[in-house]
Design a protein around this motif. Sequence first.
Motif, short mmCIF file in Angstrom:
data_model
loop_
_atom_site.label_atom_id
_atom_site.label_comp_id
_atom_site.label_asym_id
_atom_site.label_seq_id
_atom_site.Cartn_x
_atom_site.Cartn_y
_atom_site.Cartn_z
N GLN A 1 0.84 -1.20 0.00
CA GLN A 1 0.00 0.00 0.00
C GLN A 1 0.87 1.25 0.00
OE1 GLN A 1 -3.43 0.29 -0.27
NE2 GLN A 1 -2.85 2.41 -0.59
N GLU A 2 1.91 1.25 0.82
CA GLU A 2 2.82 2.40 0.87
C GLU A 2 3.51 2.59 -0.49
OE1 GLU A 2 6.53 4.11 3.55
OE2 GLU A 2 5.54 2.27 4.17
N HIS A 3 3.91 1.50 -1.13
CA HIS A 3 4.54 1.56 -2.45
C HIS A 3 3.57 2.18 -3.46
CE1 HIS A 3 6.03 -0.08 -6.32
NE2 HIS A 3 7.22 0.00 -5.75
N SER A 4 2.33 1.75 -3.41
CA SER A 4 1.30 2.28 -4.31
C SER A 4 1.06 3.77 -4.05
CB SER A 4 0.01 1.49 -4.12
OG SER A 4 -1.01 2.01 -4.92
N ASP A 5 1.02 4.15 -2.79
CA ASP A 5 0.82 5.56 -2.44
C ASP A 5 1.96 6.43 -2.96
OD1 ASP A 5 -1.50 4.81 -1.15
OD2 ASP A 5 -0.66 4.96 0.87
N LEU A 6 3.18 5.94 -2.84
CA LEU A 6 4.34 6.69 -3.34
C LEU A 6 4.26 6.82 -4.86
CD1 LEU A 6 7.32 5.32 -1.23
CD2 LEU A 6 6.42 7.65 -1.25
N ASP A 7 3.86 5.76 -5.53
CA ASP A 7 3.72 5.80 -6.98
C ASP A 7 2.70 6.86 -7.39
OD1 ASP A 7 4.41 4.82 -9.56
OD2 ASP A 7 2.56 3.64 -9.60
N ALA B 1 1.79 9.50 -5.63
CA ALA B 1 2.33 10.83 -5.30
C ALA B 1 3.31 11.30 -6.36
CB ALA B 1 3.00 10.79 -3.93
N ILE B 2 4.17 10.40 -6.81
CA ILE B 2 5.15 10.74 -7.85
C ILE B 2 4.42 11.13 -9.14
CG2 ILE B 2 6.96 9.80 -9.34
CD1 ILE B 2 7.84 8.12 -6.84
N SER B 3 3.40 10.37 -9.49
CA SER B 3 2.64 10.66 -10.71
C SER B 3 1.97 12.03 -10.63
CB SER B 3 1.57 9.59 -10.94
OG SER B 3 2.17 8.36 -11.23
N VAL B 4 1.36 12.34 -9.50
CA VAL B 4 0.67 13.62 -9.33
C VAL B 4 1.67 14.77 -9.42
CG1 VAL B 4 -0.58 15.06 -7.68
CG2 VAL B 4 -1.29 12.71 -8.06
N MET B 5 2.81 14.62 -8.76
CA MET B 5 3.82 15.67 -8.79
C MET B 5 4.31 15.91 -10.22
SD MET B 5 6.07 14.94 -5.37
CE MET B 5 7.13 16.35 -5.57
N SER B 6 4.47 14.83 -10.97
CA SER B 6 4.95 14.96 -12.34
C SER B 6 3.89 15.58 -13.25
CB SER B 6 5.35 13.59 -12.88
OG SER B 6 6.43 13.07 -12.14
N ARG C 1 12.89 16.08 -4.40
CA ARG C 1 11.84 15.34 -3.68
C ARG C 1 11.39 14.11 -4.46
NH1 ARG C 1 6.64 17.43 -0.35
NH2 ARG C 1 5.83 15.37 0.02
N ILE C 2 11.24 14.26 -5.77
CA ILE C 2 10.86 13.11 -6.60
C ILE C 2 11.93 12.03 -6.52
CG2 ILE C 2 10.50 12.33 -8.97
CD1 ILE C 2 8.96 14.91 -9.48
N GLN C 3 13.18 12.43 -6.56
CA GLN C 3 14.28 11.47 -6.46
C GLN C 3 14.23 10.73 -5.13
OE1 GLN C 3 18.14 13.26 -6.69
NE2 GLN C 3 19.20 11.32 -6.84
N ARG C 4 13.96 11.45 -4.04
CA ARG C 4 13.87 10.81 -2.72
C ARG C 4 12.70 9.84 -2.65
NH1 ARG C 4 15.08 16.21 0.82
NH2 ARG C 4 17.35 16.15 0.58
N LEU C 5 11.56 10.24 -3.23
CA LEU C 5 10.39 9.36 -3.23
C LEU C 5 10.66 8.09 -4.03
CD1 LEU C 5 7.46 11.92 -3.65
CD2 LEU C 5 8.11 10.68 -1.58
#
Length: 68
Positions: free
Chosen positions: A18-24, A26-31, A40-44
């Motif tokens: 679930q955490e992996h999916s949430d990070l994915d 978040a990265i998509s939304v930021m992009s 921040r994207i690199q850290r995520l």
Amino acid sequence: MTEEEEQEIRFELARLRQEHSDLDAAISVMSETGKIDPLRIQRLKKKKLALKDRIAVLEDQLLPDIIA
């Protein structure tokens, strides 16, 4: 491995997935929004990769390799 230990591993796997999916997400939304903070994207992404590695370790504990 006891049934209780297996259940704990399965619970941890579900949490990590679930955490992996949430990070994915978040990265998509930021992009997509254009609010790109490369650091921040690199850290995520690094955290997401670490989660993937941990998931693989736990999956191996549940399904050990059987040499045929």
